[in-house]
Design an enzyme around this catalytic site. Structure first.
Site, PDB file in Angstrom:
ATOM      1  N   TYR A   9      -5.458  11.612   9.467  1.00 34.24           N
ATOM      2  CA  TYR A   9      -5.422  11.907   8.327  1.00 34.24           C
ATOM      3  C   TYR A   9      -5.627  10.890   7.861  1.00 34.24           C
ATOM      4  O   TYR A   9      -5.131   9.431   7.316  1.00 34.24           O
ATOM      5  CB  TYR A   9      -4.170  12.708   8.011  1.00 34.24           C
ATOM      6  CG  TYR A   9      -4.198  12.868   6.150  1.00 34.24           C
ATOM      7  CD1 TYR A   9      -4.852  13.803   5.897  1.00 34.24           C
ATOM      8  CD2 TYR A   9      -3.573  12.187   4.970  1.00 34.24           C
ATOM      9  CE1 TYR A   9      -5.373  14.134   4.152  1.00 34.24           C
ATOM     10  CE2 TYR A   9      -4.036  12.138   3.631  1.00 34.24           C
ATOM     11  CZ  TYR A   9      -4.673  13.128   3.561  1.00 34.24           C
ATOM     12  OH  TYR A   9      -4.508  13.530   2.499  1.00 34.24           O
ATOM     13  N   TRP A  68      -8.368   9.501   3.537  1.00 31.61           N
ATOM     14  CA  TRP A  68      -9.425   9.007   2.914  1.00 31.61           C
ATOM     15  C   TRP A  68     -10.353   8.162   3.101  1.00 31.61           C
ATOM     16  O   TRP A  68     -11.353   8.370   2.331  1.00 31.61           O
ATOM     17  CB  TRP A  68      -9.278   8.176   1.186  1.00 31.61           C
ATOM     18  CG  TRP A  68      -7.772   9.291   0.849  1.00 31.61           C
ATOM     19  CD1 TRP A  68      -7.396  10.059   0.576  1.00 31.61           C
ATOM     20  CD2 TRP A  68      -8.926  10.341  -0.875  1.00 31.61           C
ATOM     21  NE1 TRP A  68      -7.669  10.796  -0.078  1.00 31.61           N
ATOM     22  CE2 TRP A  68      -8.354  10.970  -1.100  1.00 31.61           C
ATOM     23  CE3 TRP A  68     -10.341   9.834  -1.145  1.00 31.61           C
ATOM     24  CZ2 TRP A  68      -8.393  11.943  -2.528  1.00 31.61           C
ATOM     25  CZ3 TRP A  68     -10.088  10.307  -2.858  1.00 31.61           C
ATOM     26  CH2 TRP A  68      -9.824  11.496  -2.522  1.00 31.61           C
TER      27      TRP A  68
HETATM   28  P1  PGD Z   1      -5.479   5.323   2.361  1.00 32.66           P
HETATM   29  O1  PGD Z   1      -4.995   3.553   1.700  1.00 32.66           O
HETATM   30  O2  PGD Z   1      -6.631   5.499   1.387  1.00 32.66           O
HETATM   31  O3  PGD Z   1      -4.140   6.212   2.481  1.00 32.66           O
HETATM   32  O4  PGD Z   1      -2.807   8.306   2.089  1.00 32.66           O
HETATM   33  P2  PGD Z   1      -4.248   7.705   3.411  1.00 32.66           P
HETATM   34  O5  PGD Z   1      -4.016   7.614   4.171  1.00 32.66           O
HETATM   35  O6  PGD Z   1      -5.483   8.394   3.237  1.00 32.66           O
HETATM   36  O7  PGD Z   1      -5.796   4.909   3.481  1.00 32.66           O
HETATM   37  C1  PGD Z   1      -7.270   4.803   4.333  1.00 32.66           C
HETATM   38  C2  PGD Z   1      -6.971   4.217   4.946  1.00 32.66           C
HETATM   39  O8  PGD Z   1      -8.353   3.633   6.174  1.00 32.66           O
HETATM   40  C3  PGD Z   1      -6.822   2.396   4.804  1.00 32.66           C
HETATM   41  O9  PGD Z   1      -6.547   1.658   5.454  1.00 32.66           O
HETATM   42  C4  PGD Z   1      -8.035   1.729   5.181  1.00 32.66           C
HETATM   43  O10 PGD Z   1      -8.296   0.563   5.461  1.00 32.66           O
HETATM   44  C5  PGD Z   1      -9.217   2.596   6.559  1.00 32.66           C
HETATM   45  N1  PGD Z   1     -10.219   2.299   5.936  1.00 32.66           N
HETATM   46  C6  PGD Z   1     -11.640   2.462   5.095  1.00 32.66           C
HETATM   47  N2  PGD Z   1     -12.773   2.825   5.457  1.00 32.66           N
HETATM   48  C7  PGD Z   1     -12.831   2.876   6.835  1.00 32.66           C
HETATM   49  C8  PGD Z   1     -14.103   3.198   7.808  1.00 32.66           C
HETATM   50  O11 PGD Z   1     -15.476   2.893   7.710  1.00 32.66           O
HETATM   51  N3  PGD Z   1     -13.223   2.962   9.172  1.00 32.66           N
HETATM   52  C9  PGD Z   1     -11.764   3.228   9.161  1.00 32.66           C
HETATM   53  N4  PGD Z   1     -11.987   3.520  10.748  1.00 32.66           N
HETATM   54  N5  PGD Z   1     -10.627   2.701   8.878  1.00 32.66           N
HETATM   55  C10 PGD Z   1     -11.248   2.414   6.984  1.00 32.66           C
HETATM   56  C11 PGD Z   1      -3.283   8.869   0.926  1.00 32.66           C
HETATM   57  C12 PGD Z   1      -2.607  10.159   1.449  1.00 32.66           C
HETATM   58  O12 PGD Z   1      -0.829   9.685   0.564  1.00 32.66           O
HETATM   59  C13 PGD Z   1      -2.659  10.696   0.172  1.00 32.66           C
HETATM   60  S1  PGD Z   1      -3.781  11.463  -0.153  1.00 32.66           S
HETATM   61  C14 PGD Z   1      -1.250  11.441  -1.160  1.00 32.66           C
HETATM   62  S2  PGD Z   1      -1.795  12.050  -1.875  1.00 32.66           S
HETATM   63  C15 PGD Z   1      -0.471  11.744  -1.079  1.00 32.66           C
HETATM   64  N6  PGD Z   1       0.184  10.410  -2.035  1.00 32.66           N
HETATM   65  C16 PGD Z   1       1.268  10.608  -2.048  1.00 32.66           C
HETATM   66  C17 PGD Z   1       2.494  10.415  -3.539  1.00 32.66           C
HETATM   67  O13 PGD Z   1       2.416  10.848  -4.046  1.00 32.66           O
HETATM   68  N7  PGD Z   1       3.825   9.914  -2.971  1.00 32.66           N
HETATM   69  C18 PGD Z   1       4.043   9.757  -2.051  1.00 32.66           C
HETATM   70  N8  PGD Z   1       5.683   9.326  -2.028  1.00 32.66           N
HETATM   71  N9  PGD Z   1       3.470   9.891  -0.490  1.00 32.66           N
HETATM   72  C19 PGD Z   1       2.251  10.176  -0.927  1.00 32.66           C
HETATM   73  N10 PGD Z   1       1.308   9.421  -0.031  1.00 32.66           N
HETATM   74  C20 PGD Z   1      -0.292  10.472   0.250  1.00 32.66           C
END
Ligand code: PGD
Length: 781
Positions: free
Chosen positions: A126, A128
């Site tokens: 999972y 973004w």
């Molecule tokens: P990101 O930081 O977007 O968080 O959680 P998510 O895991 O989606 O992580 C994406 C990762 O992908 C980053 O580490 C980035 O470096 C890496 N990345 C970016 N581009 C690329 C690529 O092209 N290739 C590869 N291999 N890696 C890449 C988000 C999630 O957190 C979400 S959606 C929600 S809504 C939640 N919200 C909460 C919340 O409200 N409260 C708490 N306590 N916790 C939450 N967690 C959740």
């Protein structure tokens, strides 16, 4: 070893050409970038009326020390081979060549599949990741696992909307159409008289849309509506859940009591005979049972405004008056994703649907109910007519899945039973965890427990461009390119701009596109041709573009060929009419446009959900107080929501995110009353803690947070002080050390990270440096 990245670089000659402007797109907006020495000058797209300040995070990140530069393998895994083991923050890594990394990983994947089958691989992965139709990391990993290994255990639903993604299909038949293509911002600006918003519509959230949008219209539309005289009521513990410059009636409710307030409003409409009986009769089922429950006929509890006031702290007369105002003019009820990211999160979503059904304006321009409006940037917009393709996934030979937020449960309890959406399921036995494009040590709850869960698999693989906490506890870390280092197509069904995402920089270190990594792994497994279909990145982009172009031509719209489009950098796509979407059609013709529910109507009572017999999600909406309430020991309610300075944990080391930290720490907001009681002043370092963990923050004392609540934004990279401690302390401010790892209910098993409890105190001890962005220690094999 062949590399499409290298080929693309040669083909396009992309480099840090001073003076040249490149178009690109991120989840937080379309932009143009131009090199200015070592930094990028970023200019938002000209049509964006309210661009995201998060664009600033892109300026200085390419060569940051946190970048993963070479393939790296945890020394303990190299020394001891695959197997369950405690993976510690602080473990040493060995850097290896790409050939070595592909060989070791390819052989290990072969071992796992031949010994246990593909059902032993968790590829839910999972996250973004980055915008772009082709390099979307989840599409890449899922295609690879399907095509090269025969499948994987997947995850369903999201951390954003775990409860509503299961509930809404049961009660209105769909999730997508309700959230994305319903009441639009244009309609609100023009028609809406009263907005009653539960959880607000925070601009920090609508700045972000998966795939990116070129126009952030939300603050402008809200201001236009207010200028026309629209009244905004907001129920939330945080003032800035609606724009600070918007006149808002802010109702500071006790956190987690929205459902009681909504039921109190329903009761008011019922007993004052203000409900729309014709709408309820024609478009809904189950209102009679719901009415009986409101009146207390089922259990003696009358869910009136006084009852709601006792639970929520909002005066009964306020609840009644707002209910009456809903039927006086064009009214819209909105509900943020955030409210269902909590225990019993299905209930407010469903209760608001019942309230809006009683008001009877669902399907009218600017009226009714829009769940998730403003929770992301791609809601509240008309749909684009053309569907830009993405990477085909192949067929997953494994049927098993988990609700996404149950990952720790799965790893800790293989074979254990759990309830989900009417089924009694069993967790699979996972040997390999493979992640690309996500950061579970950011997004998951109760990180200590997650770390214990991560000790169970035999091998953990992560593709990352940066040394996130997840990368630091993986066994095999492969350096992926950042979006700026590759080309792609930017498109979303909610935005009319198709963007040629130009490559802005050559990859840093030995970083490679996920596509190239998977191509070589597929090669090692004898599946290159099946994975790539003989196409380079450019070939795939051309294929996707040509498909969209053909759709345009079929609509009688001229579109340039790929090369011309690439040179121009963008193409405006046509939109479908702004007609209220699914609810608009349903209202106009309920027989011709039946909802995909068992009754074809809105289900205020669901026979299906009732038949599951769940005590925590019965057949109609009801109020359940959270089962973890503040105590004398942990008297504060924690709101841990999305940050305003970055997308989740992405680019936390970027210029904008860093500029708003204090002493390198994430900022906790606290009401002056609670701060004074703890002798905390603005800028002090504080320690927030509960029985699960602790974290350090810099305090900001503000009336924008209601008393009794502390606001801890998510996304500060996890930086545990002592890996052996009984409960972890994060030096940097990751609130997921405090949050609870428990599902919303047996129905959806969604994430409940939004709300927890804690105590907080001034921290006068020695301040350890923040090491979150330091790479691990590298040693020789
Ligand atoms: P990101 O930081 O977007 O968080 O959680 P998510 O895991 O989606 O992580 C994406 C990762 O992908 C980053 O580490 C980035 O470096 C890496 N990345 C970016 N581009 C690329 C690529 O092209 N290739 C590869 N291999 N890696 C890449 C988000 C999630 O957190 C979400 S959606 C929600 S809504 C939640 N919200 C909460 C919340 O409200 N409260 C708490 N306590 N916790 C939450 N967690 C959740």
């Amino acid at each position: 070893m062949r590399s499409n990245t290298d080929a693309a670089l040669r083909e396009n000659g992309a480099s840090r050409e001073e003076g040249r402007e490149f178009t690109h797109s991120a989840h937080w907006g379309v932009f143009h970038a131009r090199w200015n020495g070592d930094k990028l000058d970023i200019r938002p797209h000209r049509s964006d009326p309210a661009p995201s300040p998060m664009l600033r995070n892109l300026r200085d990140v390419l060569t940051h020390k946190a970048r993963v530069r070479k393939p790296a393998i945890r020394k303990a895994w190299l020394d001891n081979g695959p197997g369950p083991q405690r993976r510690r923050f602080g473990d040493e890594f060995v850097e290896v060549s790409w050939d070595e990394a592909i060989r070791l990983l390819g052989d290990d994947l072969n071992r796992v599949v031949s010994t246990y089958g593909p059902q032993a691989i968790y590829g839910g992965s999972y996250g973004w990741a980055s915008a772009g139709r082709f390099h979307h990391a989840q599409s890449q990993i899922h295609r690879f696992l399907n095509v090269a290994l025969g499948g994987y255990v997947k995850s369903v639903n999201s951390y954003s909307a775990g409860a509503s993604q299961v509930l809404l299909p049961r009660v209105i038949g769909t999730f997508e159409e309700m959230t994305r293509y319903n009441v639009t911002w244009d309609m609100i600006a023009e028609h809406t008289d009263v907005v009653v918003s539960f959880g607000g519509m925070a601009v920090r959230n609508s700045m972000v849309a998966s795939g990116g949008v070129s126009r952030h219209v939300e603050p402008v539309a809200m201001r236009q509506a207010a200028a026309r005289g629209a009244v905004f009521h907001m129920f939330s513990p945080l003032r800035d859940d609606l724009p600070e410059d918007l006149p808002v009636v802010w109702h500071r409710l006790k956190v987690g009591t929205d459902t009681a307030i909504i039921l109190g409003m329903c009761h008011t409409l019922l007993v004052e005979d203000l409900h729309d009986k014709a709408f309820l009769g024609r478009y809904c089922v189950g209102f009679d049972k719901f009415a009986d429950q409101l009146l207390g006929k089922t259990d003696g509890i009358v869910r009136d405004a006084d009852w709601a006031a006792r639970h929520s702290g909002i005066p009964a007369e306020t609840i009644r008056e707002i209910a009456r105002s809903l039927v006086r003019g064009r009214s819209l009820i909105t509900m943020a994703h955030a409210l269902q990211r909590a225990r019993f999160g299905e209930q407010p979503v469903w209760a608001a649907l019942a309230l809006a059904s009683m008001v009877g304006q669902i399907g009218l321009p600017g009226g009714g109910y829009n769940y998730a409006l403003g929770s992301l940037g791609h809601t509240g917009r008309p749909k684009v007519k053309v569907d830009v393709p993405s990477l085909p996934q192949g067929t997953n030979g494994v049927q098993d899945f988990i609700p996404v937020a149950r990952i720790a449960d799965m790893l800790l309890n293989p074979g254990a039973p759990y309830h989900y959406n009417g089924e009694l399921r069993h967790y699979p036995d996972i040997k390999t965890v493979y992640w690309a494009g996500g950061n579970p040590f950011h997004h998951h709850q109760d990180l200590k427990r997650l770390q214990e869960a991560f000790a169970r698999p035999e091998t953990i693989v992560v593709h990352e461009h940066s040394w996130t906490a997840t990368a630091k506890v993986a066994d095999i870390v492969l350096p992926a390119t950042m979006t700026l280092e590759r080309e792609d197509l930017g498109a979303s069904r909610a935005d009319p701009l198709l963007v040629a995402m130009h490559q802005i920089s050559q990859p840093v270190g030995q970083a490679r596109d996920d596509y190239d990594i998977f191509s070589d792994l597929a090669d090692h497994l004898g599946k290159r041709e099946a994975f790539t279909e003989g196409r380079s990145t450019r070939d795939w982009l051309r294929l996707f573009y040509d498909d969209a172009r053909r759709q345009l031509i079929d609509l009688g719209i001229e579109a340039p060929d790929f090369e011309t489009f690439w040179e121009i950098g963008e193409l405006e796509l046509p939109l479908l009419p702004d007609d209220g979407g699914m609810f608009g059609r349903f209202r106009r013709d309920p027989e011709g446009h039946r909802l995909a529910t068992p009754s074809g109507k809105i289900e205020i009572f669901s026979e299906t959900i009732a038949s599951f017999g769940y005590d925590d999600c019965p057949g109609m909406p009801d109020f359940f107080p959270c089962d973890e309430q503040p105590t004398a020991e942990y008297p504060l309610t924690v709101i841990a929501n999305a940050s305003a300075t970055r997308l989740h944990s992405q680019l936390d080391y970027g210029e904008y995110s860093q500029s708003l930290k204090v002493k390198g720490r994430e900022v906790m907001r606290i009401n002056p009353v609670d701060a004074a009681a703890r002798n905390i002043s603005d800028g002090d370092i504080v320690r927030c803690f509960n029985h699960r963990g602790a974290c350090l923050y810099a305090a900001r004392v503000t009336e924008e947070v209601m008393p009794g609540v502390i606001h801890l934004p998510t996304g500060a990279w996890y930086d545990p002080l002592d890996d052996n401690a009984e409960t972890p302390t994060c030096m940097h401010g990751n609130p997921n050390v405090l949050t609870r790892d428990i599902g919303t209910s047996k129905l959806a098993q969604g994430c409940t990270g939004q709300v927890s409890i804690a105590q907080c105190e001034r921290y006068d001890g020695q301040l350890p440096p923040v090491a979150a962005f330091d790479p691990p220690r590298f040693v020789n094999a």
